[in-house]
Design an enzyme around this catalytic site. Sequence first.
Site, short mmCIF file in Angstrom:
data_model
loop_
_atom_site.label_atom_id
_atom_site.label_comp_id
_atom_site.label_asym_id
_atom_site.label_seq_id
_atom_site.Cartn_x
_atom_site.Cartn_y
_atom_site.Cartn_z
N ARG A 76 -0.35 9.93 19.01
CA ARG A 76 -0.68 9.34 20.30
C ARG A 76 -0.86 7.84 20.17
NH1 ARG A 76 -5.22 10.08 21.65
NH2 ARG A 76 -5.98 11.41 20.00
N TYR A 215 6.87 11.93 21.02
CA TYR A 215 5.96 12.72 20.18
C TYR A 215 4.78 13.32 20.95
CZ TYR A 215 4.06 14.32 15.73
OH TYR A 215 3.64 15.12 14.69
N GLY A 217 1.49 14.57 22.48
CA GLY A 217 0.77 14.27 23.72
C GLY A 217 1.34 13.10 24.50
N LYS A 224 -2.14 16.32 27.37
CA LYS A 224 -3.20 15.32 27.54
C LYS A 224 -3.09 14.61 28.90
CE LYS A 224 -4.43 16.29 23.38
NZ LYS A 224 -5.68 16.95 23.04
N HIS A 244 -11.69 18.56 26.56
CA HIS A 244 -10.98 18.63 25.27
C HIS A 244 -11.70 19.66 24.39
CE1 HIS A 244 -9.24 16.22 21.61
NE2 HIS A 244 -8.45 17.21 21.96
N SER A 266 -9.86 14.62 18.26
CA SER A 266 -8.57 15.01 17.70
C SER A 266 -8.65 15.13 16.18
CB SER A 266 -7.53 13.95 18.08
OG SER A 266 -7.48 13.82 19.48
N ALA A 267 -8.07 16.20 15.67
CA ALA A 267 -8.03 16.49 14.24
C ALA A 267 -9.42 16.59 13.61
CB ALA A 267 -7.17 15.47 13.49
N CYS A 268 -10.37 17.16 14.36
CA CYS A 268 -11.72 17.37 13.83
C CYS A 268 -12.11 18.84 13.77
CB CYS A 268 -12.74 16.58 14.65
SG CYS A 268 -12.62 14.81 14.37
N THR A 271 -8.71 23.70 16.36
CA THR A 271 -7.79 24.81 16.08
C THR A 271 -8.39 25.74 15.03
OG1 THR A 271 -5.92 23.38 16.59
CG2 THR A 271 -5.43 25.39 15.36
N ASP A 291 -7.47 23.71 22.40
CA ASP A 291 -7.46 22.26 22.65
C ASP A 291 -8.04 21.86 24.01
OD1 ASP A 291 -6.70 19.70 21.48
OD2 ASP A 291 -5.18 19.55 23.04
N ARG A 380 2.77 18.55 12.80
CA ARG A 380 2.23 19.63 13.65
C ARG A 380 3.18 20.80 13.76
NH1 ARG A 380 -2.62 18.31 17.03
NH2 ARG A 380 -3.26 16.26 16.25
N GLY A 507 -14.25 29.34 7.60
CA GLY A 507 -14.86 30.66 7.87
C GLY A 507 -16.38 30.64 7.77
P1 GTP Z 1 -6.24 18.17 17.73
O1 GTP Z 1 -5.14 19.17 17.81
O2 GTP Z 1 -5.78 16.83 17.24
O3 GTP Z 1 -7.03 18.05 18.99
O4 GTP Z 1 -7.21 18.62 16.52
P2 GTP Z 1 -8.20 19.83 16.22
O5 GTP Z 1 -9.57 19.47 16.67
O6 GTP Z 1 -7.64 21.11 16.70
O7 GTP Z 1 -8.26 19.82 14.62
P3 GTP Z 1 -7.80 20.92 13.55
O8 GTP Z 1 -8.53 22.21 13.69
O9 GTP Z 1 -6.33 20.98 13.56
O10 GTP Z 1 -8.30 20.26 12.19
C1 GTP Z 1 -7.85 19.03 11.72
C2 GTP Z 1 -8.08 18.91 10.23
O11 GTP Z 1 -9.45 19.13 9.92
C3 GTP Z 1 -7.27 19.92 9.43
O12 GTP Z 1 -6.70 19.27 8.32
C4 GTP Z 1 -8.29 20.92 9.00
O13 GTP Z 1 -7.96 21.53 7.76
C5 GTP Z 1 -9.58 20.12 8.90
N1 GTP Z 1 -10.77 20.96 9.20
C6 GTP Z 1 -10.90 21.83 10.22
N2 GTP Z 1 -12.08 22.50 10.18
C7 GTP Z 1 -12.72 22.02 9.09
C8 GTP Z 1 -14.00 22.32 8.49
O14 GTP Z 1 -14.77 23.16 8.96
N3 GTP Z 1 -14.32 21.59 7.39
C9 GTP Z 1 -13.49 20.66 6.84
N4 GTP Z 1 -13.89 20.00 5.75
N5 GTP Z 1 -12.26 20.37 7.37
C10 GTP Z 1 -11.90 21.04 8.48
C1 SPV Z 2 -4.80 15.34 20.04
O1 SPV Z 2 -4.46 14.25 19.58
O2 SPV Z 2 -5.98 15.56 20.44
C2 SPV Z 2 -3.85 16.46 20.10
C3 SPV Z 2 -2.46 16.20 19.70
O3 SPV Z 2 -4.22 17.57 20.47
S1 SPV Z 2 -1.51 15.49 20.95
O4 SPV Z 2 -1.01 16.57 21.82
O5 SPV Z 2 -0.37 14.79 20.34
O6 SPV Z 2 -2.30 14.58 21.74
MN MN Z 3 -6.40 17.58 21.05
#
Ligand code: GTP
Ligand code: SPV
Ligand code: MN
Length: 594
Positions: A76, A215, A217, A224, A244, A266-268, A271, A291, A380, A507
């Site tokens: 993004r 790409y 979002g 988004k 979100h 995002s990426a925290c 999923t 999401d 992704r 887990g």
């Molecule tokens: P967006 O799709 O960007 O909105 O992200 P998201 O919030 O769905 O993040 P996602 O679950 O894909 O996790 C992003 C990264 O964080 C991945 O590399 C995971 O392996 C890592 N991650 C997820 N959960 C945990 C956790 O509980 N602990 C740790 N250390 N890493 C985690």
């Molecule tokens: C995010 O960045 O929070 C996502 C990926 O879920 S994207 O759809 O590219 O925005």
């Molecule tokens: Mn997201």
Amino acid sequence: MQFNVPLSEWTTHAALSKWIEETILQCQPARVHLCVGSNEEVDQIAAQMVEAGILVPLAKRPGSYWCHSHPDDVARVEESTFICSEKKEDAGPTNNWKEPSEMKQHLKSLFAGCMQGRTLYVIPYCMGPLGSPLSRVGIEITDSPYVVINMHKMTRMGRQALDQLKNDPFIPGLHSVGVPLKEGQQDEPWPCNPKQRVIAHFPEEKSIFSFGSGYGGNALLGKKCFALRIASAMAREQGWLAEHMLILGLTNPEGVKKYIAAAFPSACGKTNLAMIMPSLPGWKAECVGDDIAWMHIGKDGRLYAINPEAGFFGVAPGTSMKTNPMAMRTIEKNSIFTNTALSDGDVWWEGIGSEPPEALTSWLGTPWDGKSPAAHPNSRFTVPMTQCPIYDPAAEDPEGVPISAILFGGRRHNVMPLVTEALSWNHGVFLGASLSSETTAAAKGEIGKLRHDPFAMLPFCGYNMGDYFAHWIDIGKHTSASKLPRIYSVNWYRKDAEGKYIWPGFGENARVLKWIFERASDKAPATTTPIGQIPPQEALDLSGLQTDYDSLFSIDKDNWKKELQDLKEYFQRFGTHFPKELARELHHLEERLK
Ligand code: GTP
Ligand code: SPV
Ligand code: MN
């Protein structure tokens, strides 16, 4: 103009037909494809992309493809994203703003002739379960076949969306990769136009324009752009919430099921939490969404959530049978992998749980050098939700699922404890507003930098964030306190002195969910601290773990005073839009920390 089906046969919606005809004149494509949404249709488009060398079929994953983007089009682009409200104040201090007529003028010049030599695709899509009164229909016009095949997995797309729409208004979204082709000019594998990139939203008119990026979002406008930025503005007008957030169903060993929603930037970890395999015996999780959540107060006064999406666009790196086995099983077939590495008939990424295969093509499309990341950190997978082995049938419920708890969490290597329960709805809204997180690869820019990301909505709120806080406060007034979900702050990412994560995560996060679940049934105790309620040691099952309670829950008063000072300064940015209820919460926190 060459059409795959005559426009008048495809739709009788007058406004839609008019918009399509105008867009054809403006963008001057070579051909028009009106999507019906069948598997045959997308298979054919995918076959053409294979032919053109854009997609690589994966022998080891039936119906799946690998592709890679241009190296300047990988995430993004927040600096190129705009909220074009009539008044700048209505976009607020956290959004980029452009005056609507000025932006319209600029877009007019960008889109003029931008689809020359390409196919213009029209994608009707429904956000939310078919037949649900809570669902909304959008139409995306795009010149990217990649967008078409992704939207097919991510939304309820084609004929079914047109049927849902009937003759009602829709949210128009116009997208172009921004690279017209001259007569006889060879196309690039991933056309994009980074220099002229712009993603513009008109929250009053409720329309979307996206130019120059193909790409995620930036280009899949249902996600988004519509389901968060435009939908948040609609939700404010209509008294609901567009967030979100993941949605998961959790069943305890006695068979009682409760739903939890969680907002992480995002990426925290959304999923991963959405598909959690609880480490605790007898507990079961089911996934409604990973999401986005659209939430409203139901007839019984409880908060209900639907997932507007139909697919996952999930982060690949770090996904393994150990961390997220349900995701791994979901992506065994019918998946698109973008910017992962490519091996012999399969994909690979860092943290997949196996050594890199001998011959590996990196996400750049060249032989991997063995040093730099083989998969892009924001690579992704795109896959239909129905393939998830723990897909919750209630995800199709037109009324949504009742939410018992809401979690807010970010990446904080210090300060924030593993879990804190809010003292009230308003205090919970304060926890959401106070969310900060270390930045990730999901957006272009520096990684690991702490920034405020209120409600994990910083890049996604379609109006003034101060008004958004007030809207959350207001929702709490529309029902009785006992019917509202309890609110929590969580942090899986505290680190020790060596920089290693203290909490095992994944887990094992079920241990935290268990306490939250039992709080919702009034069956677990809590200890009051200055920042909120935490589980007393005996209420949190840490058996068999290497970590100790204090390292997870210590509240350093000096750090917290700094946090408070920083929040005070941050919230000043919202001026008169900052709700008095949150000012009161800030004051109470200050008093409690004394
Ligand atoms: P967006 O799709 O960007 O909105 O992200 P998201 O919030 O769905 O993040 P996602 O679950 O894909 O996790 C992003 C990264 O964080 C991945 O590399 C995971 O392996 C890592 N991650 C997820 N959960 C945990 C956790 O509980 N602990 C740790 N250390 N890493 C985690
Ligand atoms: C995010 O960045 O929070 C996502 C990926 O879920 S994207 O759809 O590219 O925005
Ligand atoms: Mn997201």
